[in-house]
Design a protein around this motif. Structure first.
Motif, PDB file in Angstrom:
ATOM      1  N   VAL A 143       0.863  -1.178   0.000  1.00  0.00           N
ATOM      2  CA  VAL A 143       0.000   0.000   0.000  1.00  0.00           C
ATOM      3  C   VAL A 143       0.900   1.229   0.000  1.00  0.00           C
ATOM      4  O   VAL A 143       1.893   1.287   0.729  1.00  0.00           O
ATOM      5  N   SER A 144       0.564   2.207  -0.853  1.00  0.00           N
ATOM      6  CA  SER A 144       1.463   3.336  -1.079  1.00  0.00           C
ATOM      7  C   SER A 144       0.705   4.659  -0.958  1.00  0.00           C
ATOM      8  O   SER A 144       0.243   5.225  -1.949  1.00  0.00           O
ATOM      9  N   PRO A 145       0.582   5.185   0.261  1.00  0.00           N
ATOM     10  CA  PRO A 145      -0.076   6.471   0.473  1.00  0.00           C
ATOM     11  C   PRO A 145       0.925   7.627   0.498  1.00  0.00           C
ATOM     12  O   PRO A 145       2.141   7.401   0.562  1.00  0.00           O
ATOM     13  N   HIS A 146       0.395   8.841   0.472  1.00  0.00           N
ATOM     14  CA  HIS A 146       1.248  10.006   0.717  1.00  0.00           C
ATOM     15  C   HIS A 146       1.844   9.880   2.114  1.00  0.00           C
ATOM     16  O   HIS A 146       1.204   9.365   3.038  1.00  0.00           O
ATOM     17  N   HIS A 147       3.072  10.347   2.277  1.00  0.00           N
ATOM     18  CA  HIS A 147       3.778  10.119   3.543  1.00  0.00           C
ATOM     19  C   HIS A 147       3.067  10.724   4.740  1.00  0.00           C
ATOM     20  O   HIS A 147       3.195  10.233   5.872  1.00  0.00           O
ATOM     21  N   GLN A 148       2.277  11.790   4.531  1.00  0.00           N
ATOM     22  CA  GLN A 148       1.592  12.407   5.662  1.00  0.00           C
ATOM     23  C   GLN A 148       0.458  11.542   6.199  1.00  0.00           C
ATOM     24  O   GLN A 148      -0.074  11.811   7.274  1.00  0.00           O
ATOM     25  N   SER A 149       0.076  10.513   5.439  1.00  0.00           N
ATOM     26  CA  SER A 149      -0.951   9.578   5.901  1.00  0.00           C
ATOM     27  C   SER A 149      -0.370   8.423   6.713  1.00  0.00           C
ATOM     28  O   SER A 149      -1.108   7.538   7.133  1.00  0.00           O
ATOM     29  N   VAL A 150       0.941   8.413   6.905  1.00  0.00           N
ATOM     30  CA  VAL A 150       1.602   7.251   7.503  1.00  0.00           C
ATOM     31  C   VAL A 150       2.000   7.531   8.944  1.00  0.00           C
ATOM     32  O   VAL A 150       2.674   8.517   9.243  1.00  0.00           O
ATOM     33  N   ASP A 151       1.546   6.631   9.828  1.00  0.00           N
ATOM     34  CA  ASP A 151       2.027   6.616  11.201  1.00  0.00           C
ATOM     35  C   ASP A 151       2.179   5.164  11.623  1.00  0.00           C
ATOM     36  O   ASP A 151       1.917   4.239  10.842  1.00  0.00           O
ATOM     37  N   THR A 163       5.990  11.377  -1.367  1.00  0.00           N
ATOM     38  CA  THR A 163       7.361  11.470  -1.820  1.00  0.00           C
ATOM     39  C   THR A 163       8.090  12.116  -0.650  1.00  0.00           C
ATOM     40  O   THR A 163       7.824  13.259  -0.310  1.00  0.00           O
ATOM     41  N   VAL A 164       9.014  11.394  -0.029  1.00  0.00           N
ATOM     42  CA  VAL A 164       9.571  11.748   1.274  1.00  0.00           C
ATOM     43  C   VAL A 164      10.932  12.409   1.062  1.00  0.00           C
ATOM     44  O   VAL A 164      11.912  11.731   0.739  1.00  0.00           O
ATOM     45  N   ASN A 165      10.999  13.712   1.272  1.00  0.00           N
ATOM     46  CA  ASN A 165      12.215  14.470   0.974  1.00  0.00           C
ATOM     47  C   ASN A 165      12.847  15.138   2.188  1.00  0.00           C
ATOM     48  O   ASN A 165      14.073  15.250   2.262  1.00  0.00           O
ATOM     49  N   GLU A 166      12.021  15.627   3.110  1.00  0.00           N
ATOM     50  CA  GLU A 166      12.551  16.387   4.238  1.00  0.00           C
ATOM     51  C   GLU A 166      13.067  15.455   5.328  1.00  0.00           C
ATOM     52  O   GLU A 166      12.484  14.400   5.595  1.00  0.00           O
ATOM     53  N   THR A 167      14.146  15.865   5.972  1.00  0.00           N
ATOM     54  CA  THR A 167      14.809  15.020   6.959  1.00  0.00           C
ATOM     55  C   THR A 167      13.856  14.553   8.044  1.00  0.00           C
ATOM     56  O   THR A 167      13.827  13.365   8.407  1.00  0.00           O
ATOM     57  N   GLU A 168      13.036  15.473   8.575  1.00  0.00           N
ATOM     58  CA  GLU A 168      12.133  15.093   9.662  1.00  0.00           C
ATOM     59  C   GLU A 168      11.078  14.090   9.201  1.00  0.00           C
ATOM     60  O   GLU A 168      10.669  13.199   9.954  1.00  0.00           O
ATOM     61  N   ASP A 169      10.647  14.211   7.934  1.00  0.00           N
ATOM     62  CA  ASP A 169       9.676  13.261   7.410  1.00  0.00           C
ATOM     63  C   ASP A 169      10.295  11.891   7.191  1.00  0.00           C
ATOM     64  O   ASP A 169       9.660  10.858   7.435  1.00  0.00           O
ATOM     65  N   VAL A 170      11.538  11.869   6.722  1.00  0.00           N
ATOM     66  CA  VAL A 170      12.242  10.598   6.552  1.00  0.00           C
ATOM     67  C   VAL A 170      12.342   9.885   7.895  1.00  0.00           C
ATOM     68  O   VAL A 170      12.000   8.693   8.023  1.00  0.00           O
ATOM     69  N   VAL A 204      20.279  10.780  -2.170  1.00  0.00           N
ATOM     70  CA  VAL A 204      21.541  11.019  -1.461  1.00  0.00           C
ATOM     71  C   VAL A 204      21.260  11.437  -0.019  1.00  0.00           C
ATOM     72  O   VAL A 204      21.836  10.896   0.938  1.00  0.00           O
ATOM     73  N   ARG A 205      20.326  12.375   0.153  1.00  0.00           N
ATOM     74  CA  ARG A 205      19.980  12.822   1.508  1.00  0.00           C
ATOM     75  C   ARG A 205      19.372  11.680   2.309  1.00  0.00           C
ATOM     76  O   ARG A 205      19.761  11.452   3.472  1.00  0.00           O
ATOM     77  N   VAL A 206      18.442  10.962   1.726  1.00  0.00           N
ATOM     78  CA  VAL A 206      17.748   9.905   2.472  1.00  0.00           C
ATOM     79  C   VAL A 206      18.708   8.797   2.871  1.00  0.00           C
ATOM     80  O   VAL A 206      18.687   8.313   4.003  1.00  0.00           O
ATOM     81  N   LEU A 207      19.577   8.401   1.957  1.00  0.00           N
ATOM     82  CA  LEU A 207      20.531   7.336   2.281  1.00  0.00           C
ATOM     83  C   LEU A 207      21.511   7.764   3.366  1.00  0.00           C
ATOM     84  O   LEU A 207      21.984   6.926   4.144  1.00  0.00           O
ATOM     85  N   SER A 208      21.804   9.062   3.438  1.00  0.00           N
ATOM     86  CA  SER A 208      22.686   9.540   4.501  1.00  0.00           C
ATOM     87  C   SER A 208      21.997   9.449   5.869  1.00  0.00           C
ATOM     88  O   SER A 208      22.669   9.396   6.908  1.00  0.00           O
ATOM     89  N   ILE A 209      20.660   9.407   5.856  1.00  0.00           N
ATOM     90  CA  ILE A 209      19.902   9.322   7.106  1.00  0.00           C
ATOM     91  C   ILE A 209      19.655   7.874   7.508  1.00  0.00           C
ATOM     92  O   ILE A 209      19.861   7.495   8.663  1.00  0.00           O
TER      93      ILE A 209
END
Length: 319
Positions: free
Chosen positions: A262-270, A288-295, A312-317
């Motif tokens: 199941v693939s929702p927008h990230h703001q729907s995920v907890d 589409t998860v781009n911001e550090t806090e959202d990742v 690159v950013r996500v993999l660094s996190i």
């Protein structure tokens, strides 16, 4: 077709979804069903449209940038041309902010109304998007076919996961025929490339997931949704699923349509949503998860993968 696809590989913001409690089931155990292979032992970081934050989207150089960044998967969009070629492109029309005509001006034309030969005259690599200040151009690049992208991936990143979004709108006239031809073209390309064991058929149009289940039952299916838009009462996007049977339980509806993911927008995920999905044997792949806090938030919730413009950013996190 089914046997070919079962072979191993050759190498919009949404409102939060409320879900039934997951009970005492350990979601990390529940997700490892015999049926579902994705994502494997680690979280799947997928580059969006290749790596849109790095290189102009859905071009061969964008996919190469994703591979070089170290992604474990890529997401891409596919459409049909007027001569039934499966091409990798997101937008329904040739848009001036992304495309530059080199012969005839096709600005505003529907991709579905142009042949592959006509589309090959459009430069889709020279114009960067202001929303991605680090995005690099790939001057002279043309819209690739799905086969071309899969061939590059097979050579350069043979272990990659492919999330192939079929761009279909169930409200458009003639969509039933387009659905059949697009899915047939995608299944053929995947079978020819030998990537069936590492591919997800991914769509907001759940009717195409149901057809994929009939034609290629061993291929993974991913149910995209925007709560309140595509996932809503009376929605034409849900195939044979009736929203009233599930209400706020998006994961339950995705399971009912036969999805594996199941693939929702990230703001729907907890954590509650992820727990419910895992209890049903579903993987969770937010976009589409781009911001550090959202990742960090979705990873802490226990998602199995995520789609990002900036791998690159996500993999660094996530490591």
């Amino acid at each position: 077709m089914q046997q070919l696809l079962a072979l191993p590989d050759h190498a919009a913001t949404a409102a939060p979804v409320s879900s039934p409690a997951a009970g005492g089931t350990d979601p990390r155990t529940a997700r490892l069903s015999a049926r579902r292979r994705w994502p494997g032992p680690r979280i799947d970081v997928q580059g969006h449209r290749g790596a849109r934050g790095l290189v102009v989207e859905n071009t061969i150089p964008s996919f190469l940038a994703a591979f070089e960044a170290g992604v474990t998967g890529v997401e891409l969009d596919v459409r049909l041309t007027a001569d039934d070629q499966v091409v990798v492109w997101h937008d329904p029309r040739i848009e001036a902010d992304k495309c530059r005509s080199t012969t005839h001006d096709f600005t505003g034309a529907l991709v579905a109304d142009l042949t592959l030969e006509q589309l090959r005259t459009v430069d889709v690599g020279s114009r960067t998007v202001p929303g991605f200040p680090g995005q690099r151009a790939a001057a002279g690049e043309r819209i690739p076919t799905l086969t071309e992208v899969l061939d590059v991936g097979r050579e350069r990143a043979p272990g990659i996961w492919w999330t192939i979004e079929l761009k279909l709108d169930p409200t458009e006239p003639g969509v039933a025929g387009t659905r059949v031809r697009l899915l047939d073209g995608v299944l053929g390309a995947v079978a020819d490339a030998g990537t069936g064991a590492r591919s997800l058929i991914h769509s907001f149009d759940w009717a195409v997931l149901e057809r994929a289940r009939e034609l290629a039952p061993d291929l993974h299916r991913s149910a995209l949704a925007v709560t309140g838009v595509t996932y809503a009462e009376g929605s034409p996007w849900l195939g044979s699923v009736d929203w009233r049977d599930h209400g706020d339980d998006l994961a339950g509806a995705a399971a009912a349509v036969g999805a594996d993911v199941v693939s929702p927008h990230h703001q729907s995920v907890d954590a509650q949503f992820v727990g419910r999905a895992h209890t049903l044997g579903l993987g969770v792949l937010p976009w589409t998860v781009n911001e550090t806090e959202d990742v960090r938030r979705v990873v802490a919730a226990g998602v199995d993968g995520l789609i990002t413009d900036d791998p690159v950013r996500v993999l660094s996190i996530v490591g």
